[in-house]
Write an enzyme that holds these catalytic residues in place. Structure first.
Site, PDB file in Angstrom:
ATOM      1  CE  LYS A 210      -4.037   2.191   1.899  1.00 33.27           C
ATOM      2  NZ  LYS A 210      -3.572   3.498   1.391  1.00 33.27           N
ATOM      3  CE  LYS A 371      -8.502   1.766   4.119  1.00 38.35           C
ATOM      4  NZ  LYS A 371      -8.658   3.158   3.614  1.00 38.35           N
TER       5      LYS A 371
END
Length: 502
Positions: A210, A371
């Site tokens: 990420k 995430k």
């Protein structure tokens, strides 16, 4: 023929209830009464947007306007649209005064309720991103079509008014006519937070960095290249190095989803604000942007949005393998943990875990993309700020923070913070907030709810102090997110999910 007063009444009805079903019914009832030419502008108004987009009117102009209200409602939707177009067309010397005169004339034809609605509309105060989801469901109800068909058409068109017109004109067949069009941005797919890496690793997945960058979507058709942000704003002229890179890929046409960021000499990401500064500039100077792609939505005439992620990644590996975000396919728990540690060591935020069998579902924070970060962070809307004391006298400091209402209401306040603000941020927000202010009292400046800030926090606790019944613990500002709008902010459910045992 529908009057503006009917839109105002519906908007008030929607704002007065917390029931998503009631909001949907109220909007659907109005949509069902529209003439064909009224659908586009009315849909925009119901979503809190100016038909045709922004009109270049600031709060300083709006706050100076004064007109006696009309005694009875007479303004039609068509007349409002014409007036908005006239304001938008004004430019050049004296444009501020001429816009004010045009707006005063419009307000003079409006009732008191309509005046309030129009001022909030032009000021962006009605633009609640969460309302889009309610309007999508209302369009489906009014047209008698599945909501998923409306969502998909909206994803591919990027335009809610056009989607509504198609649904009400031709039903599901008309919605099915929307396809991916190279050069027209697609609303991006989003990731939802996961409690931890282990819980996100169910099934066949890929785990990828990420990145601490800014979302981009690039479109190429032969030599023509377009680059868009997360909010579908075109930035092509500001990023010539990305244009040239995409133009050099071995393909005729492609649509890629990814992130871009500026790197320092050691290959670590520069501060997010430095990356974002390039989006408003046409001079790259020495700050070059590096793209990292994680999805391929189209390649050489074949649309891939409905294909599983594993197929889209195969296409990405074919067209841009050297620009793929670092990732591991179907990792073991140990491999996933190693990639997570590697991402953090490289200066990034964590990882995203993605279901390899999932299609591309834009704008929805489902469980297909999860995430994982080492610290709790939330993207919240700035509602207001209080004037500081002591060393911060003369600066707007203490932020009032709101989470998105998934049922289309205004943001729900969940806390305040003045921590994490540098002198540079204090100076910037004091100037910027006053440009966005809607009203103020002795201690507080209230803002149009469209500015997103990323907050780091230690957790959440129950609290009767705020409307959402929760409060942030030890919240501190990480950065502002100019790449996001209120529709991208985290919901009140995401905040409540951080409660112990949640």
């Amino acid at each position: 023929m529908v009057l503006l007063a009917e839109v105002v009444a519906t908007s008030r009805e929607v704002a007065a209830t917390r029931s998503r079903k009631a909001k949907t019914t109220a909007i659907a009832d109005l949509l069902g009464r529209l003439d064909p030419e009224e659908v586009r502008p009315t849909t925009a108004l119901l979503a809190g947007e100016l038909p045709g987009g922004r009109a270049g009117v600031g709060w300083s102009t709006l706050s100076s306007l004064s007109a006696d209200p009309a005694p009875e409602p007479t303004l039609t939707i068509a007349e409002v649209g014409t007036a908005i177009d006239a304001v938008r067309a004004i430019s050049g010397s004296g444009s501020t005064q001429r816009r004010a005169a045009e707006l005063t004339a419009l307000l003079g034809r409006a009732t008191a309720d309509e005046q309030q609605f129009l001022v909030r509309l032009f000021g962006g105060e009605l633009r609640q991103g969460a309302l889009e989801g309610v309007v999508v469901e209302a369009i489906a109800t009014a047209a008698g079509v599945p909501a998923d068909a409306v969502r998909r058409a909206f994803m591919l068109s990027g335009r809610l008014p056009a989607t509504a017109e198609a649904a009400l004109r031709g039903g599901e067949p008309a919605l099915a006519e929307f396809g991916l069009e190279v050069g027209r941005p697609v609303r991006p797919m989003l990731a939802s937070p996961a409690d931890d890496l282990g819980s996100a690793l169910a099934g066949a997945v890929t785990v990828e960095y990420k990145l601490d960058g800014a979302r981009i979507q690039v479109h190429r058709d032969e030599d023509e290249v377009h680059v868009y942000t997360r909010t579908l704003r075109e930035i092509t002229r500001s990023v010539p190095e990305l244009v040239e890179l995409v133009r050099g890929l071995d393909c005729r046409s492609v649509v890629l989803d990814g992130e871009t960021l500026a790197l320092d000499d050691g290959g670590r990401p520069r501060p997010f604000q430095e990356t974002m500064s390039r989006f408003g500039s046409q001079d790259p100077r020495d700050l070059l942007l590096h793209p990292y792609f994680f999805d391929c939505l189209h390649l050489d005439g074949t649309d891939l949005v409905d294909r599983p992620l594993r197929d889209r990644l195969d296409a990405l590996a074919k067209v841009a393998p050297q620009h793929r975000v670092p990732a591991v396919l179907t990792p073991s728990a140990e491999q996933a943990a190693a990639l997570f540690d590697e991402a953090l060591a490289a200066g990034h935020e964590g990882v995203v875990v993605k279901d390899l069998d999932s299609g591309y579902a834009a704008g929805r924070r489902g469980r297909a993309w999860r995430k994982v970060k080492p610290a709790h962070t939330l993207d919240l809307v700035v509602l207001a700020a209080e004037w500081g004391h002591g060393r911060r006298s003369g600066y707007l400091s203490n932020l009032h923070l709101g989470a998105r209402d998934p049922d289309g209401g205004p943001p729900i306040m969940v806390g305040k913070t003045f921590k994490g603000l540098t002198d540079e941020l204090l100076a910037w927000q004091t100037e910027e907030f006053q440009r966005r202010e809607t009203h103020r009292d002795d201690w507080t400046v209230h803002l149009a709810p469209d500015l997103v800030v990323e907050i780091e926090l230690d957790g959440v606790q129950t609290s009767p102090r705020y409307p959402g019944g929760v409060a942030l613990r030890f919240a501190r500002v990480l950065r502002y997110r100019p790449d996001k709008d209120a529709a991208s902010a985290d919901t009140i459910e995401a905040v409540r999910a951080l409660l112990p045992g949640g």
